[in-house]
Enzyme design. Structure first.
Site, short mmCIF file in Angstrom:
data_model
loop_
_atom_site.label_atom_id
_atom_site.label_comp_id
_atom_site.label_asym_id
_atom_site.label_seq_id
_atom_site.Cartn_x
_atom_site.Cartn_y
_atom_site.Cartn_z
N PHE A 254 0.83 -1.21 0.00
CA PHE A 254 0.00 0.00 0.00
C PHE A 254 0.87 1.27 0.00
N ASP B 253 10.34 -6.74 -3.36
CA ASP B 253 9.13 -7.15 -2.65
C ASP B 253 8.95 -8.66 -2.83
N ASP C 10 12.81 -12.02 -0.98
CA ASP C 10 12.37 -12.03 0.41
C ASP C 10 13.47 -11.40 1.27
N ILE C 11 13.12 -10.42 2.08
CA ILE C 11 14.17 -9.78 2.91
C ILE C 11 14.74 -10.74 3.95
N ALA D 296 7.13 -5.27 5.35
CA ALA D 296 6.76 -5.73 6.69
C ALA D 296 5.47 -6.52 6.61
N THR E 112 5.96 2.78 12.77
CA THR E 112 4.57 3.08 13.10
C THR E 112 4.45 3.75 14.47
N ASP E 113 3.35 4.47 14.65
CA ASP E 113 3.09 5.05 15.98
C ASP E 113 2.70 3.98 17.01
N GLU E 114 2.37 2.76 16.52
CA GLU E 114 1.91 1.72 17.46
C GLU E 114 3.01 1.28 18.43
N TYR F 129 2.35 -7.35 16.41
CA TYR F 129 2.80 -6.47 15.32
C TYR F 129 3.64 -5.32 15.86
N LYS G 24 7.63 -4.34 15.34
CA LYS G 24 8.09 -3.08 14.76
C LYS G 24 8.99 -2.34 15.76
N PRO H 154 -18.24 -4.87 10.51
CA PRO H 154 -17.91 -5.38 11.85
C PRO H 154 -17.06 -4.40 12.67
N TYR I 287 -15.27 -3.35 15.94
CA TYR I 287 -14.77 -4.05 17.12
C TYR I 287 -15.20 -3.33 18.41
N PRO J 132 -8.32 -8.51 20.70
CA PRO J 132 -7.59 -8.66 21.98
C PRO J 132 -6.47 -7.62 22.09
P1 NAD Z 1 1.36 -3.61 3.28
O1 NAD Z 1 1.06 -4.82 4.10
O2 NAD Z 1 0.33 -3.03 2.40
O3 NAD Z 1 2.64 -3.91 2.37
C1 NAD Z 1 3.75 -4.61 2.83
C2 NAD Z 1 4.59 -5.01 1.61
O4 NAD Z 1 5.75 -5.72 2.10
C3 NAD Z 1 3.86 -5.96 0.66
O5 NAD Z 1 4.05 -5.55 -0.67
C4 NAD Z 1 4.52 -7.30 0.92
O6 NAD Z 1 4.53 -8.16 -0.22
C5 NAD Z 1 5.92 -6.89 1.33
N1 NAD Z 1 6.59 -7.90 2.16
C6 NAD Z 1 6.07 -8.53 3.25
N2 NAD Z 1 6.96 -9.42 3.73
C7 NAD Z 1 8.05 -9.34 2.93
C8 NAD Z 1 9.30 -10.00 2.92
N3 NAD Z 1 9.60 -10.95 3.81
N4 NAD Z 1 10.21 -9.66 1.98
C9 NAD Z 1 9.91 -8.70 1.06
N5 NAD Z 1 8.74 -8.06 1.01
C10 NAD Z 1 7.82 -8.37 1.93
O7 NAD Z 1 1.90 -2.56 4.33
P2 NAD Z 1 1.73 -0.96 4.38
O8 NAD Z 1 0.47 -0.64 5.08
O9 NAD Z 1 2.00 -0.41 3.05
O10 NAD Z 1 2.93 -0.60 5.38
C11 NAD Z 1 4.24 -0.39 4.87
C12 NAD Z 1 5.17 -0.06 6.03
O11 NAD Z 1 4.70 1.11 6.70
C13 NAD Z 1 5.24 -1.16 7.09
O12 NAD Z 1 6.57 -1.22 7.55
C14 NAD Z 1 4.30 -0.66 8.20
O13 NAD Z 1 4.72 -1.15 9.46
C15 NAD Z 1 4.50 0.84 8.08
N6 NAD Z 1 3.34 1.66 8.51
C16 NAD Z 1 2.09 1.41 8.01
C17 NAD Z 1 1.03 2.25 8.39
C18 NAD Z 1 -0.36 2.04 7.85
O14 NAD Z 1 -1.30 2.70 8.33
N7 NAD Z 1 -0.59 1.17 6.88
C19 NAD Z 1 1.26 3.31 9.27
C20 NAD Z 1 2.54 3.51 9.77
C21 NAD Z 1 3.59 2.69 9.37
O1 DAU Z 2 -1.20 3.36 13.59
C1 DAU Z 2 -0.51 2.87 12.48
C2 DAU Z 2 -0.97 1.47 12.16
O2 DAU Z 2 -2.28 1.59 11.60
C3 DAU Z 2 -0.04 0.73 11.19
O3 DAU Z 2 1.20 0.55 11.80
C4 DAU Z 2 -0.65 -0.62 10.80
O4 DAU Z 2 0.17 -1.25 9.83
C5 DAU Z 2 -2.03 -0.38 10.23
O5 DAU Z 2 -2.64 -1.63 9.91
C6 DAU Z 2 -2.89 0.40 11.19
O6 DAU Z 2 -3.21 -0.40 12.36
P1 DAU Z 2 -4.67 -0.42 13.02
O7 DAU Z 2 -4.82 -1.68 13.77
O8 DAU Z 2 -4.96 0.85 13.71
O9 DAU Z 2 -5.55 -0.45 11.65
P2 DAU Z 2 -6.88 -1.26 11.24
O10 DAU Z 2 -7.34 -0.68 9.96
O11 DAU Z 2 -6.68 -2.73 11.33
O12 DAU Z 2 -7.90 -0.84 12.38
C7 DAU Z 2 -8.24 0.53 12.60
C8 DAU Z 2 -9.21 0.57 13.77
O13 DAU Z 2 -10.45 -0.05 13.36
C9 DAU Z 2 -8.74 -0.23 14.97
O14 DAU Z 2 -9.17 0.44 16.17
C10 DAU Z 2 -9.46 -1.57 14.85
C11 DAU Z 2 -10.77 -1.18 14.17
N1 DAU Z 2 -11.36 -2.20 13.30
C12 DAU Z 2 -10.57 -2.77 12.33
C13 DAU Z 2 -11.08 -3.75 11.51
C14 DAU Z 2 -10.21 -4.40 10.45
C15 DAU Z 2 -12.69 -2.57 13.44
O15 DAU Z 2 -13.41 -2.04 14.31
N2 DAU Z 2 -13.19 -3.55 12.62
C16 DAU Z 2 -12.44 -4.18 11.66
O16 DAU Z 2 -12.96 -5.08 10.96
#
Ligand code: NAD
Ligand code: DAU
Length: 350
Positions: free
Chosen positions: A12, A34, A60-61, A84, A131-133, A156, A160, A211, A213, A288
């Protein structure tokens, strides 16, 4: 020509970063590495795949030999590391795959880069996307700053946090050149429909239950993905080595309020009676260890580098909805096969 390695570029956020760099820096060659896990989708990059400054590498990393050989062959000047396992719910059912890719895979990359760059660290940069998590959860007030102590709560975020620690430890121990940024929740085009916003857009299109949560009173700070990509570009070029930057949307939403807004915007777009999609909302079993609230203080990246989000949440959400409605073939392609098996497992009790 300078070579930059971007990992996870078929995912993404990675696909938006790859596109931005390929288009903005024609004199730089972008290598997108990737493994194409379930989350990697090369359709995300169809518009740049023929560019002369772009190469895709399926690898694969976790494979240290292959990674080392790639560094030797291409002499990457810098790395932007996004690859990741990224979905919290998956980390709860399968923590080991998160440990493997997010920790072991990151250390593999660090080792290969350290070996390749050891004679002149000053000309190189390893930019680790996090990530902020890692900061854990906030109560009803306060913000995460770069000084907030790490306190991860999910497998997760623990993986990270560990990868961030390794990157920083390589800086301290070996003088390794790094930057880390920690970002809040991203949304926008090309997000895999297991995360809240694209999952719910898809379910609304298909008239399936939404759904939510727990009681839905969990809070996240949402940022449009292209604004994250722009922040990464700015930090990569102007950030200080050894530093961390927090990136956020200045945009907190309770899940239930966000879902209601999404429902109303979708009803408008789909020309359904207002209130229709809200009827799809179901409160289901909680995640959880669900973190109550994330919110980022992004004042450092704002004051030091001049970054701020360019779109409001409503603008970003409308752009996102439009993209999913105009790209239903993309949605269909990813909502088949593996993804559906996962979906059934994740929601079987609700
Ligand atoms: P994503 O899951 O959409 O994409 C992850 C990509 O990494 C995929 O293309 C996957 O094929 C690749 N990948 C996974 N395992 C691999 C491996 N072993 N070797 C090589 N490639 C591999 O993730 P995203 O949401 O785009 O997040 C990207 C980065 O940003 C992550 O490090 C995530 O922790 C961080 N991040 C995401 C968010 C968010 O809201 N999505 C927010 C803050 C930080
Ligand atoms: O904060 C940054 C993080 O944001 C990234 O590091 C992660 O990669 C990314 O997946 C995201 O994590 P969250 O767990 O916050 O995202 P998610 O979209 O899974 O969930 C957002 C909120 O919505 C969370 O409070 C859980 C809730 N949720 C999620 C799903 C999938 C629901 O209530 N129902 C659902 O079906």
């Amino acid at each position: 020509m300078k070579n930059i390695l971007i990992t996870g570029g078929a995912g993404f956020i990675g696909s938006h970063v790859v596109r931005l760099f390929v288009k903005s820096y024609p004199d730089t060659h972008i290598f997108n590495l990737d493994a194409l896990t379930y989350a990697g989708n090369l359709e995300n990059l169809e518009d740049v795949e023929q560019a002369s400054n772009y190469t895709f590498i399926k690898a694969d990393i976790n494979d240290s030999k292959v990674i080392q050989k790639l560094f030797e062959a291409h002499q990457f000047q810098s790395v932007i590391h996004l690859a990741a396992e990224s979905h919290v719910d998956r980390s709860i059912s399968d923590p080991l795959s998160f440990l493997k890719t997010n920790i072991f895979g990151t250390v593999n990359l660090l080792n290969a880069a350290k070996e390749c760059w050891k004679s002149n660290f000053e000309d190189h940069l390893f930019y680790h996307i996090s990530t902020d998590e890692v900061y854990g959860t906030l109560g009803s007030s306060g913000l995460f700053t770069e000084k907030t102590a790490y306190d991860p709560n999910s497998p997760y975020s623990a993986s990270k946090a560990s990868s961030d620690h390794f990157v920083r430890a390589y800086g301290e121990t070996y003088g390794f050149p790094f930057i880390i940024s920690n970002c809040s929740n991203n949304y926008g085009p090309n997000q895999f429909p297991e995360k809240l916003i694209p999952l719910f857009i898809n379910n609304i299109i298909e008239n399936k239950p939404l759904p939510v949560y727990g009681d839905g009173n969990y809070t996240r700070d949402w940022l449009y993905v292209i604004d994250h990509a722009k922040a990464i570009d700015l930090i990569f070029h102007n950030g200080l080595k050894g530093e961390t930057y927090n990136i956020g949307g200045f945009n907190e939403w309770k899940n239930i309020d966000l879902v209601k807004l999404l429902c109303d915007l979708m009803d408008e777009k789909l020309k359904r009676i207002q209130g229709n999609s809200r009827n799809l909302i179901r409160f289901v079993k909680d995640r959880p260890g669900h973190d109550l609230r994330y919110a980022i203080d992004a004042s450092k990246v704002n004051s030091k580098l001049g970054w701020k989000p360019s779109v409001t949440f409503e603008e970003g959400l409308v752009k996102t909805i439009d993209w999913y409605l105009e790209n239903q073939h993309w949605l269909k392609n990813v909502t088949t096969g593996l993804y559906q098996d996962y979906y059934k497992k994740q929601y079987k009790n609700n």
